[in-house]
Scaffold this motif. Structure first.
Motif, short mmCIF file in Angstrom:
data_model
loop_
_atom_site.label_atom_id
_atom_site.label_comp_id
_atom_site.label_asym_id
_atom_site.label_seq_id
_atom_site.Cartn_x
_atom_site.Cartn_y
_atom_site.Cartn_z
N GLY A 300 21.57 -3.07 -5.29
CA GLY A 300 20.43 -2.26 -5.29
C GLY A 300 21.44 -0.75 -4.63
O GLY A 300 21.66 -1.00 -3.33
N ILE A 301 20.27 0.37 -4.73
CA ILE A 301 19.98 1.53 -4.81
C ILE A 301 18.77 1.88 -3.95
O ILE A 301 17.87 1.75 -4.44
N PHE A 302 18.46 2.32 -2.74
CA PHE A 302 17.48 2.35 -1.70
C PHE A 302 17.59 3.97 -1.30
O PHE A 302 18.84 4.59 -0.69
N PRO A 303 16.35 4.87 -1.91
CA PRO A 303 16.05 5.74 -0.80
C PRO A 303 16.48 5.24 0.39
O PRO A 303 16.01 4.71 1.00
N VAL A 304 16.99 6.43 1.48
CA VAL A 304 17.20 5.94 2.70
C VAL A 304 15.72 6.51 4.12
O VAL A 304 15.18 6.04 4.37
N ASP A 305 14.92 7.81 2.56
CA ASP A 305 13.41 7.99 3.09
C ASP A 305 12.72 7.22 2.16
O ASP A 305 12.91 7.59 0.62
N THR A 306 12.06 6.26 2.13
CA THR A 306 11.16 6.26 1.11
C THR A 306 10.24 6.85 0.48
O THR A 306 10.65 6.01 -1.11
N SER A 307 9.93 7.86 0.95
CA SER A 307 9.04 8.65 -0.33
C SER A 307 9.99 9.68 -1.19
O SER A 307 9.70 9.74 -2.35
N ASP A 308 11.26 9.72 -1.16
CA ASP A 308 12.74 10.24 -1.84
C ASP A 308 12.34 9.22 -3.53
O ASP A 308 12.92 10.09 -3.58
N PHE A 309 12.25 7.95 -3.79
CA PHE A 309 12.29 7.36 -4.46
C PHE A 309 12.29 7.99 -6.42
O PHE A 309 13.10 7.83 -6.64
N PRO A 310 10.92 8.39 -6.25
CA PRO A 310 10.88 9.22 -7.45
C PRO A 310 12.04 10.22 -8.16
O PRO A 310 13.14 10.04 -8.72
N LYS A 311 12.53 11.57 -6.54
CA LYS A 311 13.47 12.04 -7.01
C LYS A 311 15.41 11.36 -7.36
O LYS A 311 16.05 11.35 -7.74
N LEU A 312 15.09 10.34 -6.34
CA LEU A 312 16.08 9.24 -6.90
C LEU A 312 16.81 8.37 -8.03
O LEU A 312 17.60 8.71 -8.61
N GLU A 313 15.55 8.15 -8.36
CA GLU A 313 15.40 7.57 -9.49
C GLU A 313 15.90 8.52 -10.65
O GLU A 313 16.26 8.18 -11.32
N GLU A 314 14.63 9.86 -10.57
CA GLU A 314 15.22 10.45 -12.31
C GLU A 314 17.22 10.94 -11.38
O GLU A 314 17.63 11.56 -12.49
N ASN A 364 20.43 10.66 -0.39
CA ASN A 364 20.58 9.76 0.78
C ASN A 364 20.46 8.62 0.25
O ASN A 364 19.34 8.43 0.04
N ILE A 365 21.51 7.40 0.42
CA ILE A 365 20.95 5.66 -0.50
C ILE A 365 21.91 5.01 0.90
O ILE A 365 22.67 5.17 1.78
N ILE A 366 20.93 4.18 0.85
CA ILE A 366 21.59 2.77 1.44
C ILE A 366 21.96 1.79 -0.37
O ILE A 366 20.97 1.39 -1.02
N ILE A 367 23.11 1.75 0.29
CA ILE A 367 23.20 0.33 -1.56
C ILE A 367 23.97 -0.88 -0.94
O ILE A 367 24.53 -1.37 0.37
N THR A 368 23.26 -2.03 -1.77
CA THR A 368 23.30 -3.38 -1.23
C THR A 368 25.01 -3.87 -1.01
O THR A 368 25.81 -3.14 -1.85
N ALA A 369 24.69 -4.61 -0.38
CA ALA A 369 26.09 -5.45 -0.77
C ALA A 369 26.45 -6.05 -2.26
O ALA A 369 25.18 -6.29 -2.61
N PRO A 370 27.49 -5.55 -3.30
CA PRO A 370 27.31 -6.06 -4.68
C PRO A 370 27.39 -7.19 -4.84
O PRO A 370 27.88 -8.73 -4.68
#
Ligand code: GTP
Length: 605
Positions: A300-314, A364-370
């Protein structure tokens, strides 16, 4: 134009044996690129920044060279192949457009695990193989010994081997000569109905999808109309050319030629790798395609700042346009918010993608354990689960699930005899089965090496297997693997509780034989990285109702203003302000505040 003057080839080798260096020398020798100073190895074909930094080739690149023999201009099309085990898919697809391959072996290292796997792919495709021993400038090079090794391992005639130093350029002209003399030209008819093989695609911000194609029969020109055998969609060729290695427009592509086309394809999924292109209205027998790349490692890849999600997905979507083997799904987590679950070919692939996301898109992302994809077998259906949060819990396991299966791989390890015991041990601790071994070069005395084959769960490989393999063999072991299907396994979901509340983003799927070790190791790690709270916080690992391990984080009251004397109101405000900013960067984990850095610490293995 005649077909006889074309040679299509790739360079195949174990990682680091010198493919990119040799490619550069060939491009220089044919005047395709300017000669660089010896010792300066800026590899032209390795275009991505991560490839440069890590010295590995990720995406296959193609270059056409012009080479004159006896006054006749030949076109040599080099199709570069990536070298890491994760990228076997790209290797086999690059080879499909070739008639020959340079099998490159480092003369100081000898035949390694991937040398064997790429050799077999090339032979299955019926390619003419030119054996090349590289790095003969190194004092440790043992060309005679290795010639014998290549003869015994592959049945290669030592007389066919070319010894070179790609670094200094010595012997590279003989390689060029061999390409022209030994590799057969492609066969194809200029007059036949158009048949072109699509073997790769790129994405260009301005022109959309660019397809790399090899013409089998017929001639393709700008303005021509084409149709896809796979999607049945029709297009018009708006741009056509060869990679030299930069794009050069041409009037047309002829049988045997390799080049690029742009045709109003909007989505890169329209460029189906392995597709056959033809003229609308004609029917052609499609060429055998490829098995689509299968994602084997998910995270899973998540933005560090949750409001960045649309930009991250793009950004993820854009990056995925250049890498067709990545799969994308949306995912949401109570702890981390909205994110994407991505599927990769392997962990290196995942790492490279993550790094490109950070470098090229400033993410700026968080990546979960594979996690690998597990198969859950119910009475009436089978479900694949690649996200620990979707894994059945203990009660469902007991009442509904017949069995859980996990993907396994057929691994082969080549290692000097001295490290054999360590490798066996490594395999056993990683749940390997069906171990067998044989001597690879019997009779060569001091350097006897063993090839070890076994079946290992993929989940064991995605963690620390490769690092341990390297460290426990002093770097001498080489490793390769291929899919081995699914096997029933005793697996369970492990959850971590902070203050009694499960944290979904930390859930893991573990083998029951490892649950104690893993549970204990993780709570130890958590207790170190989670900052102390106002109250005591129990940190627990649980499988079902059973608590496997527990640590307690003692209470702590942070009074940041304690050291300041009264009166300095401004200063006090400033300190409090700073503390508030710090808080904003925290994530709520159950009822516990977990700073982002703590999460990074945990996710680093
Ligand atoms: P991947 O693309 O990651 O598979 O690697 P590669 O096979 O393309 O290897 P690359 O060309 O990057 O070379 C690996 C290392 O070996 C580099 O540090 C090169 O400088 C070095 N190297 C390549 N050829 C020679 C050679 O003939 N002699 C010596 N001494 N070093 C070489």
């Amino acid at each position: 134009y005649t077909c006889d003057l074309i040679r299509n080839f790739s360079i195949i080798a174990h990682i680091d044996h010198g493919k990119s260096t040799l490619a550069d020398r060939l491009l220089e020798l044919t005047g395709t690129i300017k000669k660089k100073e010896v010792g300066k190895n800026e590899q032209v074909l390795d275009k991505l920044k991560v490839e440069r930094e890590r010295g590995i080739t990720v995406k296959a690149q193609t270059a056409s060279m012009i080479h004159t023999v006896d006054g006749r201009q030949h076109i040599l099309n080099l199709i570069d192949t990536p070298g890491h085990v994760d990228f076997a898919w790209e290797v086999s697809r690059s080879m499909a457009a070739c008639q020959g391959a340079l099998l490159l072996v480092d003369a100081s290292q000898g035949v390694q695990a991937q040398t064997i796997s790429v050799f077999h792919i090339a032979r299955e495709r019926g390619l003419k193989i030119i054996p090349v021993l590289n790095k003969i400038d190194l004092p440790a090079a043992q060309p005679e010994l290795l010639a014998a090794q290549m003869e015994s391992t592959f049945g290669i005639d030592p007389a066919e081997i070319i010894s070179i130093s790609a670094k200094t350029g010595k012997g590279v002209d003989a390689v060029l000569k061999a390409i022209v003399e030994r590799i057969p030209p492609p066969s194809g008819k200029t007059t036949g109905p158009l048949k072109a093989f699509l073997f790769d695609s790129l994405y260009d911000r301005y022109r959309g999808v660019i397809s790399l194609i090899a013409i089998q029969d017929g001639v393709l020109k700008k303005g021509d109309r084409i149709a896809s055998c796979h999607t049945r969609k029709k297009y018009e060729v708006t741009d056509i050319g060869i990679m030299h290695p930069e794009e050069i427009p041409v009037n047309g592509l002829y049988p045997g030629q390799v080049g690029f086309i742009a045709c109003n394809m909007k989505e890169s999924s329209e460029a189906h790798i392995g597709d056959t292109l033809h003229r609308p209205g004609t029917t052609v027998e499609p060429m055998p395609g490829f098995k689509p790349a299968k994602a084997m490692v998910y995270a899973g890849i998540f933005p560090v700042d949750t409001s960045d999600f649309p930009k991250l997905e793009e950004s993820i979507k854009r990056l995925a346009l250049t890498d067709r083997s990545v799969t994308i799904q949306r995912e949401s987590s109570t702890a981390l918010g909205q994110g994407c679950r991505l599927g990769f070919l392997g962990t290196l692939h995942m790492d490279v993608f993550r790094q490109r996301l950070e470098d090229e898109y400033d993410a700026n992302i968080i990546i979960t354990a594979p996690t690998v994809p597990y198969k859950i077998v119910y009475k009436d259906r089978e479900v694949y689960v690649s996200n620990p949060t979707e894994f059945p819990d203990a009660s469902e396991m007991a009442s509904k699930v017949i069995e859980v299966q996990e993907p396994v791989v057929k691994a082969s390890i080549i290692v000097p005899e001295d490290y054999f015991g360590d490798m066996m041990d490594l395999c056993y601790t990683h749940r390997a089965e069906e171990l067998e071994h044989r001597y690879l070069d019997a009779g060569t005395g001091t350097s006897a090496r063993i090839m070890l084959n076994c079946v290992v769960p993929l989940s064991e490989i995605v963690t620390d297997f490769f690092d341990q393999l390297k460290s426990r063999s002093s770097g001498f072991a080489s490793f390769d693997y291929e899919e081995g299907g699914y096997k029933a396994s005793d697996l369970a979901k492990m959850v971590f509780l902070l203050n009694g509340k499960p944290v979904d983003a930390l859930a893991l799927i573990v083998h029951r034989s490892h649950e104690d070790d893993i549970g204990r190791a993780w709570v130890k790690k958590l207790v170190k990285v989670i900052p102390r709270q106002m109250y005591e916080v129990p940190i627990q690992a649980a499988v079902g109702k059973k608590i496997i391990a527990r640590e307690t984080l003692s209470a702590y009251r942070a009074d940041v203003t304690a050291g300041l004397y009264g009166g300095h109101v401004e200063r006090k405000m400033k300190v409090l302000e700073r503390q508030k900013e710090g808080k904003a960067r925290m994530k709520r984990m159950g009822t516990v505040d977990l700073p982002q850095e703590a999460f990074f610490e945990i996710m680093k293995k």
